[in-house]
Design a protein around this motif. Structure first.
Motif, PDB file in Angstrom:
ATOM      1  N   LYS A 139      40.791  40.268  47.690  1.00 13.95           N
ATOM      2  CA  LYS A 139      41.792  39.634  48.877  1.00 13.95           C
ATOM      3  C   LYS A 139      41.120  38.224  49.161  1.00 13.95           C
TER       4      LYS A 139
ATOM      5  N   VAL B 277      40.561  38.039  55.912  1.00 17.61           N
ATOM      6  CA  VAL B 277      40.866  39.109  54.957  1.00 17.61           C
ATOM      7  C   VAL B 277      39.877  40.224  54.995  1.00 17.61           C
TER       8      VAL B 277
ATOM      9  N   VAL C 219      42.128  35.796  46.274  1.00 17.89           N
ATOM     10  CA  VAL C 219      43.599  35.364  46.079  1.00 17.89           C
ATOM     11  C   VAL C 219      44.033  34.454  47.405  1.00 17.89           C
ATOM     12  N   PHE C 220      43.347  34.887  48.444  1.00 19.93           N
ATOM     13  CA  PHE C 220      43.581  34.110  49.634  1.00 19.93           C
ATOM     14  C   PHE C 220      43.193  32.493  49.515  1.00 19.93           C
TER      15      PHE C 220
ATOM     16  N   VAL D 180      51.719  36.577  56.174  1.00 17.22           N
ATOM     17  CA  VAL D 180      52.256  36.245  54.877  1.00 17.22           C
ATOM     18  C   VAL D 180      53.659  36.854  54.610  1.00 17.22           C
TER      19      VAL D 180
ATOM     20  N   ASN E 297      47.475  43.231  46.774  1.00 16.87           N
ATOM     21  CA  ASN E 297      45.917  43.470  46.713  1.00 16.87           C
ATOM     22  C   ASN E 297      45.230  43.692  48.006  1.00 16.87           C
ATOM     23  N   THR E 298      45.599  44.880  48.438  1.00 19.67           N
ATOM     24  CA  THR E 298      44.842  45.289  49.956  1.00 19.67           C
ATOM     25  C   THR E 298      43.716  46.110  49.634  1.00 19.67           C
TER      26      THR E 298
ATOM     27  N   ILE F 202      49.061  38.419  47.217  1.00 21.65           N
ATOM     28  CA  ILE F 202      48.271  38.933  48.333  1.00 21.65           C
ATOM     29  C   ILE F 202      48.700  40.509  49.061  1.00 21.65           C
ATOM     30  N   ASP F 203      50.047  40.530  49.055  1.00 21.06           N
ATOM     31  CA  ASP F 203      50.507  41.973  49.803  1.00 21.06           C
ATOM     32  C   ASP F 203      50.359  43.133  48.880  1.00 21.06           C
TER      33      ASP F 203
ATOM     34  N   ARG G 140      48.310  39.596  56.877  1.00 16.10           N
ATOM     35  CA  ARG G 140      49.220  40.150  55.732  1.00 16.10           C
ATOM     36  C   ARG G 140      50.700  40.105  56.424  1.00 16.10           C
TER      37      ARG G 140
ATOM     38  N   THR H  73      52.082  35.052  47.910  1.00 18.13           N
ATOM     39  CA  THR H  73      52.486  35.908  48.881  1.00 18.13           C
ATOM     40  C   THR H  73      52.625  37.379  48.380  1.00 18.13           C
TER      41      THR H  73
END
Length: 115
Positions: A20, A65, A23-24, A77, A13-14, A10-11, A74, A7
């Motif tokens: 994204k 994503v 990782v997702f 998450v 890597n925007t 993900i937060d 996001r 989590t």
């Protein structure tokens, strides 16, 4: 802890849509592993939070994503990360686990296997 780390990743890597998605998808793969191994050991009170999050992530399409869909995903998450932090804090307060360090090499190994 592995789900919590995903989590965070993900937060962070925007910017890049490819990152994204990678990782997702990696988190989804870990979730499948988690369901087959550790899921049954969850505390009854935590079960519903995991099930709801897993269901939402499992059925999210590739648009989850994309720029438009990623904001909603996001937020989901982030909410799950707060839920995890609370659960992990409660686990850390257990007498037999107090003052025990997280096995960082194992954590990194599990993340590496699924990335």
């Amino acid at each position: 802890m592995v789900l919590h780390k995903f989590t965070q990743i993900i937060d962070e890597n925007t910017d890049n849509a490819g990152d994204k998605l990678r990782v997702f998808e990696s988190m989804r793969n870990y979730m499948l592993y988690f369901e087959g191994s550790t899921f049954r050991l969850l505390r009854h009170d935590d079960y519903e939070g995991f099930v709801m999050f897993f269901k939402e992530v499992r059925y999210a399409g590739k648009d989850a994503v994309s720029d438009r869909g990623f904001k909603k995903q996001r937020d989901t998450v982030r909410q799950f990360r707060i839920f995890l932090e609370t659960a992990l804090r409660h686990i850390g307060n257990r007498a037999e686990l107090r003052d025990k360090e997280v096995d960082a090499p194992r954590l990194d190994s599990l993340i590496g296997k699924h990335m």
